[in-house]
Design an enzyme around this catalytic site. Structure first.
Site, PDB file in Angstrom:
ATOM      1  N   HIS A  89       0.879  -1.175   0.000  1.00 26.05           N
ATOM      2  CA  HIS A  89       0.000   0.000   0.000  1.00 26.05           C
ATOM      3  C   HIS A  89       0.918   1.227   0.000  1.00 26.05           C
ATOM      4  O   HIS A  89       2.005   1.184   0.589  1.00 26.05           O
ATOM      5  CB  HIS A  89      -0.841   0.108   1.274  1.00 26.05           C
ATOM      6  CG  HIS A  89      -1.791  -1.007   1.539  1.00 26.05           C
ATOM      7  ND1 HIS A  89      -1.424  -2.180   2.150  1.00 26.05           N
ATOM      8  CD2 HIS A  89      -3.122  -1.105   1.323  1.00 26.05           C
ATOM      9  CE1 HIS A  89      -2.483  -2.957   2.288  1.00 26.05           C
ATOM     10  NE2 HIS A  89      -3.531  -2.343   1.792  1.00 26.05           N
ATOM     11  N   ASP A 106       2.220   1.992   3.388  1.00 27.32           N
ATOM     12  CA  ASP A 106       3.158   1.028   4.018  1.00 27.32           C
ATOM     13  C   ASP A 106       4.585   1.473   3.775  1.00 27.32           C
ATOM     14  O   ASP A 106       5.447   1.332   4.630  1.00 27.32           O
ATOM     15  CB  ASP A 106       3.093  -0.371   3.368  1.00 27.32           C
ATOM     16  CG  ASP A 106       1.735  -1.011   3.378  1.00 27.32           C
ATOM     17  OD1 ASP A 106       0.932  -0.667   4.259  1.00 27.32           O
ATOM     18  OD2 ASP A 106       1.490  -1.869   2.500  1.00 27.32           O
TER      19      ASP A 106
HETATM   20  C1  XLS Z   1      -7.580  -6.654   4.264  1.00 26.01           C
HETATM   21  C2  XLS Z   1      -7.134  -6.862   2.884  1.00 26.01           C
HETATM   22  C3  XLS Z   1      -6.055  -5.886   2.405  1.00 26.01           C
HETATM   23  C4  XLS Z   1      -5.923  -5.914   0.909  1.00 26.01           C
HETATM   24  C5  XLS Z   1      -5.120  -4.783   0.348  1.00 26.01           C
HETATM   25  O1  XLS Z   1      -8.301  -7.467   4.830  1.00 26.01           O
HETATM   26  O2  XLS Z   1      -6.720  -8.186   2.756  1.00 26.01           O
HETATM   27  O3  XLS Z   1      -4.846  -6.153   3.030  1.00 26.01           O
HETATM   28  O4  XLS Z   1      -5.376  -7.114   0.440  1.00 26.01           O
HETATM   29  O5  XLS Z   1      -5.631  -3.549   0.689  1.00 26.01           O
END
Ligand code: XLS
Ligand code: CA
Ligand code: CA
Length: 437
Positions: free
Chosen positions: A101, A104
């Protein structure tokens, strides 16, 4: 650069007899299965958020995990150190892909302009590390759920100003993903849903989500981004109801808003089970409807019953998932991204290696088993025999939509009671177990 994982050398394939917990027993990247290398079939990816940013916090307490790369009071220094650590980890593990993300990899600043500047600085370093290692993003995405402005959703927020902020964030995240050569871009509906219908206009929110995704499609064309767009279903958490609740709901949404040509699905195993389906079911639905994209590989816990994001170790589920995936033609742009986190008592850096090695070995074994099931063709033969009557002139006419109720009545009046056949579920399950053992 300091080494962040000095206790681990390159992880190697040593075969099933190896007793080294830091060696692969089944994943041999170059081994050919059904004419393709394991690496090309499985396209493993490490996720940034859990693996490097997750520190073991839960609703009952803060993090338990201390990482060397967090050892600075300057957030940008932490961001850079974390990226170095991440690329050391990717290279030692031997994966070709990573997922992130925007927030991140670089800290959010006081304004959008500041956040974008932070991101640009980190992306520059990421490009260098990618060049050095050859590792690329499987997909990128924007975090549209952590900041308090998104408490009521992003694209489905009651405020158009929040919608605009989210759109601006996605615009930048797409640019960055393109700059890093990402093979895809994910839209997971962070808080796109509701906590109570008493304060929600569902129809309006869905329309806004459709408009948001069309803006993304337009911008993709404008900048010439060639990566695949994915929607990632999840039924609940953080909201009580997420609009993209499962593969079926996503497909209906994409059709209604005329987006089906632009999106495939990113199926997360634990989200499938939260929706009351199996991992295989969600994949099978995608294959049946031509929307199979990528996979977030993890598992839940039957007894905890929440989105626990554990590493995939269930050979049975992984085998069935890959059996469906291979029959659907396998991955094109997608791959297996470990959207999974170590438990909060697994506090050592080496635990991250154990977790990923376990997941990769489980899928490698599953791949070999699923490939044998396909080569032998026993299950496929059983299924085609079960439907054989549809291949007669009578069956084909119905399937083509050319038959009428009156003809069905005439047929039944002349033929009488239909002959029924056993589904042989137990025999098939025994057959499956024979492959898995
Ligand atoms: C959350 C999601 C998230 C997505 C990406 O539950 O898995 O991590 O994969 O935003
Ligand atoms: Ca996910
Ligand atoms: Ca999850």
């Amino acid at each position: 650069m300091p080494q962040f994982f000095p206790e681990v050398k390159m992880v190697k394939f040593e075969g099933p007899k190896s007793r080294d917990p830091l060696a692969f027993k089944h994943y041999d990247a170059g081994e050919k299965v059904l004419g393709k290398t394991m690496a090309d079939h499985l396209r493993f990816s490490v996720c940034y958020w859990h693996t490097f940013k997750g520190l073991g916090s839960d609703p009952f307490g803060p993090g338990t995990i201390i990482r060397k790369y967090n050892n600075s009071s300057d957030p940008m220094t932490v961001a850079e150190m974390t990226l170095w650590a991440a690329f050391e980890f990717f290279a030692k593990l031997g994966v070709d892909y990573w997922c992130f993300h925007d927030r991140d990899i670089a800290p959010e600043g006081g304004t959008l302009a500041e956040s974008n500047k932070n991101l640009d600085r980190i992306v520059k370093l990421a490009r260098k590390l990618q060049r050095d290692t050859g590792i690329k993003p499987l997909w990128g995405t924007a975090n549209l759920f952590s900041n308090r402005r998104y408490m009521g959703g992003a694209a489905t927020n009651p405020s158009p100003a929040v919608f605009a902020y989210a759109a601006a964030q996605v615009k930048k995240a797409m640019e960055v993903t393109q700059e890093l050569g990402g093979a895809g871009y994910v839209f997971w509906g962070g808080r796109e849903g509701y906590d109570t219908l008493l304060n929600t206009d569902m129809g309006r929110e869905l329309d806004h989500l459709g408009a948001f995704l069309h803006m993304a499609v337009d911008y993709k064309k404008k900048i010439g981004f060639r990566g695949q767009f994915y929607i990632e279903p999840k039924p609940k958490e953080p909201t009580k109801h997420q609009y993209d609740s499962d593969a079926g709901a996503c497909f209906a949404f994409l059709q209604k808003y005329d987006l089906v040509d632009h999106f495939k699905l990113n199926i997360e195993a634990n989200h499938g089970t939260l929706a009351g389906h199996t991992f295989q079911h969600e994949l099978e639905f995608c294959v049946a409807n031509g929307i199979l994209g990528s996979v977030d590989a993890n598992r839940g816990d039957l007894l905890v019953g929440w989105d626990t994001d554990q590493f995939p170790t269930d050979l049975y589920d992984c085998t069935l998932g890959l059996y469906t995936l291979l029959q659907g033609g396998g991955f094109r742009t997608g791959g297996l991204n470990f959207d999974a986190k170590v438990r909060r008592q697994s506090i050592d850096p080496v635990d991250l290696f154990h977790a990923h090695i376990g997941g990769m070995d489980t899928f490698a074994r599953a791949l070999k088993i699923a490939a044998r099931m396909i080569k032998d063709g026993k299950f496929a033969r059983f299924v085609s025999q079960r439907y054989a009557a549809w291949d007669t002139a009578f069956g084909r006419k119905i399937a083509a939509g050319k038959a009428t109720f009156a003809e069905m009545e005439k047929y039944t009046l002349t033929q009488g009671e239909p002959r029924i056949q056993s589904g042989r579920q137990e025999m098939l399950e025994n057959m499956l177990n024979a492959y898995i053992s």
